[in-house]
Motif scaffolding. Structure first.
Motif, mmCIF file in Angstrom:
data_model
loop_
_atom_site.group_PDB
_atom_site.id
_atom_site.type_symbol
_atom_site.label_atom_id
_atom_site.label_comp_id
_atom_site.label_asym_id
_atom_site.label_seq_id
_atom_site.Cartn_x
_atom_site.Cartn_y
_atom_site.Cartn_z
ATOM 1 N N GLU A 1 -1.661 -16.833 -2.439
ATOM 2 C CA GLU A 1 -1.828 -17.721 -3.597
ATOM 3 C C GLU A 1 -2.998 -17.253 -4.459
ATOM 4 O OE1 GLU A 1 -2.628 -22.471 -4.477
ATOM 5 O OE2 GLU A 1 -1.965 -21.853 -2.483
ATOM 6 N N PHE A 2 -4.106 -16.883 -3.819
ATOM 7 C CA PHE A 2 -5.263 -16.356 -4.548
ATOM 8 C C PHE A 2 -4.899 -15.070 -5.299
ATOM 9 C CE2 PHE A 2 -8.755 -13.302 -4.722
ATOM 10 C CZ PHE A 2 -9.738 -14.020 -5.386
ATOM 11 N N LEU A 3 -4.188 -14.171 -4.622
ATOM 12 C CA LEU A 3 -3.817 -12.892 -5.233
ATOM 13 C C LEU A 3 -2.873 -13.083 -6.409
ATOM 14 C CD1 LEU A 3 -3.426 -10.837 -1.954
ATOM 15 C CD2 LEU A 3 -5.140 -10.425 -3.735
ATOM 16 N N HIS A 4 -1.923 -14.010 -6.266
ATOM 17 C CA HIS A 4 -1.007 -14.290 -7.376
ATOM 18 C C HIS A 4 -1.769 -14.840 -8.582
ATOM 19 C CE1 HIS A 4 2.631 -14.527 -4.435
ATOM 20 N NE2 HIS A 4 2.478 -13.307 -4.913
ATOM 21 N N CYS A 5 -2.772 -15.668 -8.317
ATOM 22 C CA CYS A 5 -3.602 -16.193 -9.415
ATOM 23 C C CYS A 5 -4.451 -15.093 -10.045
ATOM 24 C CB CYS A 5 -4.510 -17.316 -8.906
ATOM 25 S SG CYS A 5 -3.622 -18.832 -8.507
ATOM 26 N N SER A 6 -4.624 -13.987 -9.311
ATOM 27 C CA SER A 6 -5.375 -12.834 -9.823
ATOM 28 C C SER A 6 -4.440 -11.765 -10.384
ATOM 29 C CB SER A 6 -6.236 -12.236 -8.696
ATOM 30 O OG SER A 6 -7.089 -13.200 -8.138
ATOM 31 N N ASP A 7 -3.195 -12.172 -10.654
ATOM 32 C CA ASP A 7 -2.183 -11.276 -11.248
ATOM 33 C C ASP A 7 -1.826 -10.085 -10.358
ATOM 34 O OD1 ASP A 7 -1.864 -12.824 -13.560
ATOM 35 O OD2 ASP A 7 -3.618 -11.893 -14.482
ATOM 36 N N LEU B 1 -6.346 2.326 1.229
ATOM 37 C CA LEU B 1 -5.718 3.643 1.339
ATOM 38 C C LEU B 1 -5.453 4.104 -0.079
ATOM 39 C CD1 LEU B 1 -3.145 3.130 4.257
ATOM 40 C CD2 LEU B 1 -5.376 4.254 4.375
ATOM 41 N N GLY B 2 -6.219 5.088 -0.525
ATOM 42 C CA GLY B 2 -6.136 5.467 -1.935
ATOM 43 C C GLY B 2 -6.589 4.291 -2.784
ATOM 44 N N ASN B 3 -5.764 3.926 -3.763
ATOM 45 C CA ASN B 3 -6.134 2.776 -4.603
ATOM 46 C C ASN B 3 -5.343 1.528 -4.227
ATOM 47 O OD1 ASN B 3 -3.598 3.372 -5.723
ATOM 48 N ND2 ASN B 3 -4.246 2.709 -7.764
ATOM 49 N N LYS B 4 -4.810 1.515 -3.002
ATOM 50 C CA LYS B 4 -4.025 0.380 -2.532
ATOM 51 C C LYS B 4 -4.829 -0.456 -1.537
ATOM 52 C CE LYS B 4 0.987 -0.035 -2.128
ATOM 53 N NZ LYS B 4 1.183 -0.333 -3.520
ATOM 54 N N ILE B 5 -4.695 -1.774 -1.651
ATOM 55 C CA ILE B 5 -5.392 -2.707 -0.775
ATOM 56 C C ILE B 5 -4.447 -3.205 0.306
ATOM 57 C CG2 ILE B 5 -6.587 -4.932 -0.651
ATOM 58 C CD1 ILE B 5 -7.339 -4.526 -3.634
ATOM 59 N N TYR B 6 -4.895 -3.131 1.565
ATOM 60 C CA TYR B 6 -4.125 -3.624 2.706
ATOM 61 C C TYR B 6 -4.915 -4.721 3.414
ATOM 62 C CZ TYR B 6 -1.008 0.390 2.244
ATOM 63 O OH TYR B 6 -0.099 1.304 1.772
ATOM 64 N N ASN C 1 -13.733 -5.771 -8.038
ATOM 65 C CA ASN C 1 -13.014 -5.217 -9.187
ATOM 66 C C ASN C 1 -11.531 -5.040 -8.850
ATOM 67 O OD1 ASN C 1 -13.818 -3.318 -7.268
ATOM 68 N ND2 ASN C 1 -13.814 -1.625 -8.729
ATOM 69 N N LEU C 2 -10.854 -6.140 -8.539
ATOM 70 C CA LEU C 2 -9.446 -6.090 -8.125
ATOM 71 C C LEU C 2 -8.566 -5.344 -9.119
ATOM 72 C CD1 LEU C 2 -8.470 -9.585 -6.640
ATOM 73 C CD2 LEU C 2 -8.430 -7.372 -5.487
ATOM 74 N N SER C 3 -8.875 -5.475 -10.394
ATOM 75 C CA SER C 3 -8.034 -4.868 -11.434
ATOM 76 C C SER C 3 -8.052 -3.344 -11.383
ATOM 77 C CB SER C 3 -8.451 -5.348 -12.822
ATOM 78 O OG SER C 3 -9.808 -5.003 -13.067
ATOM 79 N N ASP C 4 -9.041 -2.767 -10.690
ATOM 80 C CA ASP C 4 -9.127 -1.304 -10.582
ATOM 81 C C ASP C 4 -8.159 -0.744 -9.545
ATOM 82 O OD1 ASP C 4 -11.106 -1.414 -12.454
ATOM 83 O OD2 ASP C 4 -12.757 -0.974 -11.079
#
Length: 197
Positions: free
Chosen positions: A86-92, A8-13, A58-61
């Motif tokens: 845990e994966f997401l936290h490791c990806s900042d 939704l927009g630039n947010k990941i759900y 491109n998670l950082s985007d």
């Protein structure tokens, strides 16, 4: 293909399950197939690997916060939630869960350690100001005891250092919103009033 990730927009759900212990009268999934063109009724619940495989490369985007919120109560699929977080936290990335607060009833044990460790923000849907009114609106499979259980869940998460927020939807009316605000203030938890979409 089942959609475990939607944007939704630039947010990941993240959509971990269709199971829910509530049948809320105002739920967005009533009469809908999904969000923003993504069908969210799934045939199979995902593992963490399934969810991670659908994340944008491109998670950082995208927004720094990723939200566990789909067409069900995310804590039903606790293992996928924990490992994906845990994966997401490791990806900042930061994580938020939108939950009905009934996880301890669902699992028959206290799972707040997992939720607090996995989620940087824990948004508990308060939804009403009393057990009776909550049951009328949310129609939990646990009946009126769901309301006290969600208050206890929020309290336990807060005591363990979780960043807990309550939310209500404005359809319950101004008077009940104010009563919910008093409950939240008494517990030292912020309240967010959502406008029904």
């Amino acid at each position: 293909m089942d959609n475990y990730v939607y944007l939704l927009g630039n947010k990941i759900y993240l959509n971990l399950t269709n199971r829910c212990s509530n049948g809320c009268t105002f739920c967005i999934r009533n009469g809908r197939q999904g969000m923003n063109g993504s069908p969210l009724w799934i045939k199979n619940e995902p593992s963490a690997e399934d969810v991670i495989a659908q994340l944008p490369l491109n998670l950082s985007d995208y927004d720094n916060e990723v939200v566990f919120c789909g067409f069900g109560e995310p804590t039903y699929n606790l293992s996928a939630l924990e490992e994906t977080a845990e994966f997401l936290h490791c990806s900042d990335k930061k994580t938020r869960i939108n939950t009905n607060g009934q996880a301890n009833l669902i699992h028959g044990r206290d799972v707040t350690d997992v939720v607090v460790d996995s989620c940087d923000v824990i948004n508990v849907s308060l939804n009403q100001c009393s057990a009776k009114k909550y049951d009328e609106v949310c129609r939990s499979v646990y009946g009126e005891k769901a309301f006290d259980a969600l208050l206890e869940f929020a309290s336990l998460c807060k005591a363990k250092g979780g960043n807990v927020v309550f939310s209500v939807v404005d359809v319950i009316g101004g008077e009940d919103v104010q009563k919910c605000r008093r409950i939240a203030e008494d517990m030292g938890i912020p309240l967010r009033v959502r406008v029904k979409e």
